[in-house]
Write a protein that holds these residues in place. Structure first.
Motif, PDB file in Angstrom:
ATOM      1  N   GLY A  52      28.861  44.126  34.590  1.00  0.00           N
ATOM      2  CA  GLY A  52      29.580  44.912  34.393  1.00  0.00           C
ATOM      3  C   GLY A  52      30.866  45.401  34.226  1.00  0.00           C
ATOM      4  N   VAL A  53      31.730  44.520  35.466  1.00  0.00           N
ATOM      5  CA  VAL A  53      33.343  44.663  34.651  1.00  0.00           C
ATOM      6  C   VAL A  53      33.646  43.391  33.561  1.00  0.00           C
ATOM      7  CG1 VAL A  53      35.265  43.723  35.856  1.00  0.00           C
ATOM      8  CG2 VAL A  53      33.694  44.946  37.221  1.00  0.00           C
ATOM      9  N   ARG A  54      32.400  42.835  33.871  1.00  0.00           N
ATOM     10  CA  ARG A  54      33.043  41.889  32.621  1.00  0.00           C
ATOM     11  C   ARG A  54      32.485  42.242  30.581  1.00  0.00           C
ATOM     12  NH1 ARG A  54      30.776  38.070  28.797  1.00  0.00           N
ATOM     13  NH2 ARG A  54      29.064  38.958  29.115  1.00  0.00           N
ATOM     14  N   VAL A  55      31.857  43.145  30.648  1.00  0.00           N
ATOM     15  CA  VAL A  55      31.282  43.652  29.710  1.00  0.00           C
ATOM     16  C   VAL A  55      32.798  44.892  29.109  1.00  0.00           C
ATOM     17  CG1 VAL A  55      30.472  45.132  28.675  1.00  0.00           C
ATOM     18  CG2 VAL A  55      29.156  43.758  30.038  1.00  0.00           C
ATOM     19  N   GLN A  56      32.623  45.507  30.665  1.00  0.00           N
ATOM     20  CA  GLN A  56      33.979  46.309  30.699  1.00  0.00           C
ATOM     21  C   GLN A  56      35.850  45.776  29.827  1.00  0.00           C
ATOM     22  OE1 GLN A  56      35.055  49.519  33.889  1.00  0.00           O
ATOM     23  NE2 GLN A  56      33.029  48.868  34.167  1.00  0.00           N
ATOM     24  N   LEU A  57      35.827  44.318  30.092  1.00  0.00           N
ATOM     25  CA  LEU A  57      36.541  43.144  29.938  1.00  0.00           C
ATOM     26  C   LEU A  57      36.846  42.873  28.460  1.00  0.00           C
ATOM     27  CD1 LEU A  57      37.694  42.113  33.345  1.00  0.00           C
ATOM     28  CD2 LEU A  57      39.091  43.682  32.467  1.00  0.00           C
ATOM     29  N   GLN A  58      35.338  42.617  28.513  1.00  0.00           N
ATOM     30  CA  GLN A  58      35.375  42.439  27.400  1.00  0.00           C
ATOM     31  C   GLN A  58      35.081  42.431  25.570  1.00  0.00           C
ATOM     32  OE1 GLN A  58      33.579  39.123  26.206  1.00  0.00           O
ATOM     33  NE2 GLN A  58      34.834  39.883  24.013  1.00  0.00           N
ATOM     34  N   ALA A  59      35.363  44.002  26.197  1.00  0.00           N
ATOM     35  CA  ALA A  59      35.651  45.423  24.755  1.00  0.00           C
ATOM     36  C   ALA A  59      37.187  45.005  24.411  1.00  0.00           C
ATOM     37  CB  ALA A  59      35.683  46.533  25.788  1.00  0.00           C
ATOM     38  N   LEU A  60      37.763  44.740  25.364  1.00  0.00           N
ATOM     39  CA  LEU A  60      39.238  44.616  25.051  1.00  0.00           C
ATOM     40  C   LEU A  60      39.544  43.397  24.418  1.00  0.00           C
ATOM     41  CD1 LEU A  60      40.602  46.466  28.983  1.00  0.00           C
ATOM     42  CD2 LEU A  60      40.307  47.460  26.363  1.00  0.00           C
ATOM     43  N   ALA A 100      42.074  48.421  34.319  1.00  0.00           N
ATOM     44  CA  ALA A 100      42.371  48.865  35.913  1.00  0.00           C
ATOM     45  C   ALA A 100      40.418  48.258  35.976  1.00  0.00           C
ATOM     46  CB  ALA A 100      41.793  50.516  35.112  1.00  0.00           C
ATOM     47  N   ALA A 101      39.696  48.326  35.257  1.00  0.00           N
ATOM     48  CA  ALA A 101      38.896  47.392  35.689  1.00  0.00           C
ATOM     49  C   ALA A 101      38.900  46.323  36.338  1.00  0.00           C
ATOM     50  CB  ALA A 101      37.940  46.746  34.434  1.00  0.00           C
ATOM     51  N   ALA A 102      40.101  45.529  36.325  1.00  0.00           N
ATOM     52  CA  ALA A 102      40.185  44.051  37.394  1.00  0.00           C
ATOM     53  C   ALA A 102      40.364  44.491  38.641  1.00  0.00           C
ATOM     54  CB  ALA A 102      41.219  43.755  36.548  1.00  0.00           C
ATOM     55  N   GLY A 103      41.051  45.268  38.705  1.00  0.00           N
ATOM     56  CA  GLY A 103      41.344  46.221  40.399  1.00  0.00           C
ATOM     57  C   GLY A 103      39.649  46.343  40.770  1.00  0.00           C
ATOM     58  N   ALA A 104      38.527  46.651  40.100  1.00  0.00           N
ATOM     59  CA  ALA A 104      37.106  46.475  40.427  1.00  0.00           C
ATOM     60  C   ALA A 104      36.664  45.123  41.034  1.00  0.00           C
ATOM     61  CB  ALA A 104      36.538  47.358  40.134  1.00  0.00           C
ATOM     62  N   LEU A 105      37.529  43.784  40.766  1.00  0.00           N
ATOM     63  CA  LEU A 105      36.663  42.761  40.803  1.00  0.00           C
ATOM     64  C   LEU A 105      37.337  42.783  42.911  1.00  0.00           C
ATOM     65  CD1 LEU A 105      38.283  40.444  38.024  1.00  0.00           C
ATOM     66  CD2 LEU A 105      36.457  41.622  38.428  1.00  0.00           C
ATOM     67  N   PRO A 106      36.028  41.860  43.104  1.00  0.00           N
ATOM     68  CA  PRO A 106      35.641  41.458  44.649  1.00  0.00           C
ATOM     69  C   PRO A 106      36.679  40.447  45.140  1.00  0.00           C
ATOM     70  CG  PRO A 106      33.897  41.389  43.551  1.00  0.00           C
ATOM     71  CD  PRO A 106      34.408  41.504  43.159  1.00  0.00           C
ATOM     72  N   SER A 107      36.785  39.286  44.080  1.00  0.00           N
ATOM     73  CA  SER A 107      36.549  38.007  44.146  1.00  0.00           C
ATOM     74  C   SER A 107      38.652  38.187  43.820  1.00  0.00           C
ATOM     75  CB  SER A 107      36.392  37.055  43.629  1.00  0.00           C
ATOM     76  OG  SER A 107      36.612  35.397  43.902  1.00  0.00           O
TER      77      SER A 107
END
Length: 420
Positions: free
Chosen positions: A118-126, A50-57
């Motif tokens: 911040g999004v990279r850190v969330q995705l990194q944990a997965l 879900a965190a990827a949905g917040a990516l602006p690019s």
């Protein structure tokens, strides 16, 4: 929702391994969101966190989706909102596979433009290291990219895309011939004006046709061949083989909206009409009232391509010279076409003229205006690789590619990419 269940039923009947036995499908509806009408609820399809949905690019989002899909070797279904998005993701695979393989091996997501920390850190944990999968990615990419999708995901049965007609047909055809060789494409939904209107119950048919569902939105239809000012007709008044302009009232309290889409009635299923989208009225070329529709211009363009040995069309858009303003010079109104080709670095003047010649042969009214000099000769420009990926990034919203540009800012982006 009914649309999601019909989709899953049709998909499971045509591709039995697409849905895992006793798997859990996440069904949710996102009103007003044209990019995810049913949440793409496949239990065997890997869903991006879900965190990827917040990516602006857009580019960063596609890359993250690609990385997480690569982690799952046992995919049965590969899905994309638009065929163009899947094509751009696979272009990223061609250019960035060494770095993607390293990220898979180390289980570490590299900092990327457009990827907030911040999004990279969330995705990194997965992410977890997977040296075997990284080695497989390196081996397959080293051997080239023809059929790469089925080589990387050998259990794939089908590619699902939201739109596989109109402007997206070019990308679907390109993917079938190269990266997605050997895989069928299934376009399950038909949408217009932000509303879900129909469902494709025939996944294995090569040309998508959609069953219009009466209770999903209120639809009216304008006959295209009416002799006088047409009146709208309803679902039970449609005739097989005829074309209609679509008018939609998506929700109670909303005004009627003429969508600009033209549908052809291909038949009936239990008294409900089946339709095929044939063109978008906003994508018609007309500098003197000649009105060349999008799909017919595309046919002339592909006929021209057969006269350019070795050329493969990657993408194209058209511009009416009025958008150029003073830069168009004193010449008569005309078309300008921006094209990305593979296999040819340049075109001679004679080769460029072939497109104008094909248009004259296919459209007598265009030929008449050209003969009288009231329409000038078509101008053809070649742009550098990746230009249309950047154009889609600039477009922002996940909508099918316009074939006739109407915005000066987008035109300037392509003008800055011209190489010939």
């Amino acid at each position: 929702p009914q649309g999601s269940l019909l989709y899953l039923d049709a998909l499971g009947a045509a591709f039995p391994r697409a849905l895992t036995r006793r798997g859990t499908a996440l069904l949710h509806w996102t009103p007003g969101c044209p990019c995810a009408p049913a949440g793409w609820p496949l239990p065997t399809l890997y869903c991006t966190p879900a965190a990827a949905g917040a990516l602006p690019s857009r580019a960063a989002a596609l890359r993250v989706q690609l990385l997480f899909a690569l982690r799952q070797r046992a995919l049965h279904v590969l899905e994309a909102g638009l065929a163009a998005e899947l094509q751009d993701a696979l272009v990223a695979l061609r250019t960035e596979w060494p770095q993607l393989a390293q990220e898979l091996a180390l289980g570490r997501l590299s900092p990327q433009p457009g990827l907030p920390e911040g999004v990279r850190v969330q995705l990194q944990a997965l992410l977890t290291p997977d040296a075997a999968r990284a080695a497989e990615l390196r081996a397959e990419c080293t051997h080239g990219f023809e059929g790469i999708v089925l080589r990387l995901w050998p259990q794939l049965e089908v590619v699902v895309v939201r739109t596989a007609h109109g402007a997206e047909w070019l990308y679907c055809n390109s993917l079938r011939q190269a990266d997605c060789q050997g895989l069928p494409f299934y376009c399950p939904f038909y949408q217009a004006a932000g509303a879900l209107l129909g469902i494709n119950l025939w996944p294995v048919e090569p040309a998508p046709q959609f069953l219009l569902c009466p209770d999903w939105a209120f639809c009216e239809f304008l006959p295209c061949l009416a002799n006088k000012e047409p009146r709208t007709v309803l679902l039970d008044e449609l005739w097989e083989g005829r074309e209609y302009g679509l008018v939609v009232t998506a929700q109670p309290g909303e005004y009627r909206c003429r969508t600009g889409e033209v549908l052809k009635v291909t038949g009936f299923h239990k008294q409900c009409p089946m339709v095929e989208p044939v063109r978008r009225e906003s994508q018609t070329l007309s500098v003197r009232g000649e009105s060349i529709p999008e799909e017919q211009f595309c046919q002339s363009l592909h006929r021209t391509l057969r006269m350019w040995p070795g050329a493969r069309l990657i993408d194209y858009v058209c511009v009416e010279s009025s958008l150029l303003g003073d830069s168009s010079g004193p010449c008569a109104p005309h078309y300008e076409v921006f094209m990305e080709l593979q296999g040819l670095r340049d075109l001679s003047e004679g080769q460029r003229y072939k497109l104008d010649q094909c248009l004259q042969e296919d459209f007598p009214i265009y030929k008449s205006f050209r003969f009288k000099g009231s329409i000038g000769p078509l101008r053809l420009h070649l742009v550098r690789p990746g230009s249309f990926t950047r154009l889609r990034e600039a477009l922002g919203s996940p909508t099918p590619m316009p074939r006739v540009l109407r915005e000066e800012q987008l035109l300037r982006l392509l003008q800055g990419s011209v190489i010939s």
